[in-house]
Design a protein around this motif. Sequence first.
Motif, PDB file in Angstrom:
ATOM      1  N   GLY A  15       0.795  -1.223   0.000  1.00  0.00           N
ATOM      2  CA  GLY A  15       0.000   0.000   0.000  1.00  0.00           C
ATOM      3  C   GLY A  15       0.827   1.272   0.000  1.00  0.00           C
ATOM      4  O   GLY A  15       0.280   2.359   0.176  1.00  0.00           O
ATOM      5  N   LEU A  16       2.132   1.158  -0.220  1.00  0.00           N
ATOM      6  CA  LEU A  16       2.982   2.355  -0.247  1.00  0.00           C
ATOM      7  C   LEU A  16       3.087   2.875  -1.672  1.00  0.00           C
ATOM      8  O   LEU A  16       3.136   2.104  -2.629  1.00  0.00           O
ATOM      9  N   GLY A  17       3.139   4.199  -1.789  1.00  0.00           N
ATOM     10  CA  GLY A  17       3.277   4.831  -3.094  1.00  0.00           C
ATOM     11  C   GLY A  17       3.807   6.246  -2.936  1.00  0.00           C
ATOM     12  O   GLY A  17       4.202   6.657  -1.840  1.00  0.00           O
ATOM     13  N   MET A  18       3.808   6.998  -4.030  1.00  0.00           N
ATOM     14  CA  MET A  18       4.326   8.364  -4.020  1.00  0.00           C
ATOM     15  C   MET A  18       3.746   9.142  -2.842  1.00  0.00           C
ATOM     16  O   MET A  18       2.541   9.138  -2.615  1.00  0.00           O
ATOM     17  N   GLY A  19       4.645   9.780  -2.081  1.00  0.00           N
ATOM     18  CA  GLY A  19       4.236  10.601  -0.954  1.00  0.00           C
ATOM     19  C   GLY A  19       4.216   9.861   0.374  1.00  0.00           C
ATOM     20  O   GLY A  19       4.163  10.496   1.426  1.00  0.00           O
ATOM     21  N   SER A  20       4.269   8.517   0.349  1.00  0.00           N
ATOM     22  CA  SER A  20       4.324   7.765   1.614  1.00  0.00           C
ATOM     23  C   SER A  20       5.653   8.066   2.308  1.00  0.00           C
ATOM     24  O   SER A  20       6.670   8.288   1.653  1.00  0.00           O
ATOM     25  N   THR A  21       5.620   8.082   3.627  1.00  0.00           N
ATOM     26  CA  THR A  21       6.842   8.348   4.390  1.00  0.00           C
ATOM     27  C   THR A  21       6.901   7.430   5.603  1.00  0.00           C
ATOM     28  O   THR A  21       5.900   6.835   5.996  1.00  0.00           O
ATOM     29  N   GLN A  64       8.852  -4.687 -10.840  1.00  0.00           N
ATOM     30  CA  GLN A  64       7.602  -5.252 -11.345  1.00  0.00           C
ATOM     31  C   GLN A  64       7.755  -5.755 -12.785  1.00  0.00           C
ATOM     32  O   GLN A  64       7.276  -6.839 -13.131  1.00  0.00           O
ATOM     33  N   VAL A  65       8.445  -4.986 -13.623  1.00  0.00           N
ATOM     34  CA  VAL A  65       8.643  -5.387 -15.019  1.00  0.00           C
ATOM     35  C   VAL A  65       9.537  -6.630 -15.086  1.00  0.00           C
ATOM     36  O   VAL A  65       9.204  -7.613 -15.758  1.00  0.00           O
ATOM     37  N   VAL A  66      10.652  -6.601 -14.383  1.00  0.00           N
ATOM     38  CA  VAL A  66      11.610  -7.711 -14.424  1.00  0.00           C
ATOM     39  C   VAL A  66      10.982  -9.012 -13.936  1.00  0.00           C
ATOM     40  O   VAL A  66      11.235 -10.082 -14.483  1.00  0.00           O
ATOM     41  N   HIS A  67      10.137  -8.924 -12.919  1.00  0.00           N
ATOM     42  CA  HIS A  67       9.563 -10.129 -12.319  1.00  0.00           C
ATOM     43  C   HIS A  67       8.131 -10.418 -12.764  1.00  0.00           C
ATOM     44  O   HIS A  67       7.494 -11.338 -12.248  1.00  0.00           O
ATOM     45  N   GLY A  68       7.628  -9.635 -13.722  1.00  0.00           N
ATOM     46  CA  GLY A  68       6.296  -9.875 -14.257  1.00  0.00           C
ATOM     47  C   GLY A  68       5.185  -9.682 -13.237  1.00  0.00           C
ATOM     48  O   GLY A  68       4.157 -10.353 -13.302  1.00  0.00           O
ATOM     49  N   VAL A  69       5.386  -8.745 -12.312  1.00  0.00           N
ATOM     50  CA  VAL A  69       4.390  -8.492 -11.270  1.00  0.00           C
ATOM     51  C   VAL A  69       3.350  -7.508 -11.791  1.00  0.00           C
ATOM     52  O   VAL A  69       3.690  -6.454 -12.315  1.00  0.00           O
ATOM     53  N   GLU A  73      -1.454  -0.131 -10.515  1.00  0.00           N
ATOM     54  CA  GLU A  73      -0.656   1.007 -10.968  1.00  0.00           C
ATOM     55  C   GLU A  73       0.826   0.664 -10.862  1.00  0.00           C
ATOM     56  O   GLU A  73       1.293   0.215  -9.823  1.00  0.00           O
ATOM     57  N   SER A  74       1.563   0.880 -11.946  1.00  0.00           N
ATOM     58  CA  SER A  74       3.000   0.619 -11.957  1.00  0.00           C
ATOM     59  C   SER A  74       3.710   1.549 -10.971  1.00  0.00           C
ATOM     60  O   SER A  74       3.361   2.720 -10.841  1.00  0.00           O
ATOM     61  N   CYS A  78       2.336  -2.792  -4.234  1.00  0.00           N
ATOM     62  CA  CYS A  78       1.064  -3.486  -4.026  1.00  0.00           C
ATOM     63  C   CYS A  78       1.303  -4.857  -3.384  1.00  0.00           C
ATOM     64  O   CYS A  78       2.447  -5.280  -3.208  1.00  0.00           O
ATOM     65  N   GLU A  79       0.242  -5.553  -3.059  1.00  0.00           N
ATOM     66  CA  GLU A  79       0.342  -6.874  -2.420  1.00  0.00           C
ATOM     67  C   GLU A  79       1.064  -7.879  -3.323  1.00  0.00           C
ATOM     68  O   GLU A  79       1.852  -8.691  -2.843  1.00  0.00           O
ATOM     69  N   ASN A  80       0.835  -7.813  -4.642  1.00  0.00           N
ATOM     70  CA  ASN A  80       1.524  -8.729  -5.554  1.00  0.00           C
ATOM     71  C   ASN A  80       3.029  -8.490  -5.533  1.00  0.00           C
ATOM     72  O   ASN A  80       3.823  -9.436  -5.590  1.00  0.00           O
ATOM     73  N   THR A  81       3.437  -7.235  -5.461  1.00  0.00           N
ATOM     74  CA  THR A  81       4.861  -6.904  -5.392  1.00  0.00           C
ATOM     75  C   THR A  81       5.447  -7.420  -4.084  1.00  0.00           C
ATOM     76  O   THR A  81       6.531  -8.003  -4.061  1.00  0.00           O
ATOM     77  N   ARG A  82       4.734  -7.226  -3.001  1.00  0.00           N
ATOM     78  CA  ARG A  82       5.212  -7.684  -1.685  1.00  0.00           C
ATOM     79  C   ARG A  82       5.410  -9.198  -1.688  1.00  0.00           C
ATOM     80  O   ARG A  82       6.437  -9.700  -1.242  1.00  0.00           O
TER      81      ARG A  82
END
Length: 118
Positions: A15-21, A64-69, A73-74, A78-82
């Motif tokens: 759930g982290l993205g631009m602006g998360s700290t 995400q691109v390298v691992h086909g996740v 939103e790129s 997200c949970e799939n990336t985690r």
Amino acid sequence: SEVPVEALPDLPEAGLGMGSTGDAVRRLQRVLATLGYLNVRPWFWSCKAGTFEHKTQKAIALYQVVHGVKCVESGVYCENTRKSMLSMVETAKKERAEHIRKTQEFLNREAALNKAPP
């Protein structure tokens, strides 16, 4: 400097993205750097770490691109990336442990061969 894989911090929840700290972002950045996706200068860790900015977004998108996740939103953690990163980190830890085990076996054999008779 690079963090040894066995010393990696726990991956934060998705759930982290631009602006998360915060600490969750810092832990994510450490993992990305260790896996080779976030290439930053040493000063980054003292002044920029903990802020999800463009470099972190690009690192996540590359992962995400390298691992086909697939995520909605790129560049968003997200949970799939985690799940993908958890699997990769666990595999790296197992490989490292196996390397250490084999090195210890080799050193023990060498020590036994080189042991002087009484």
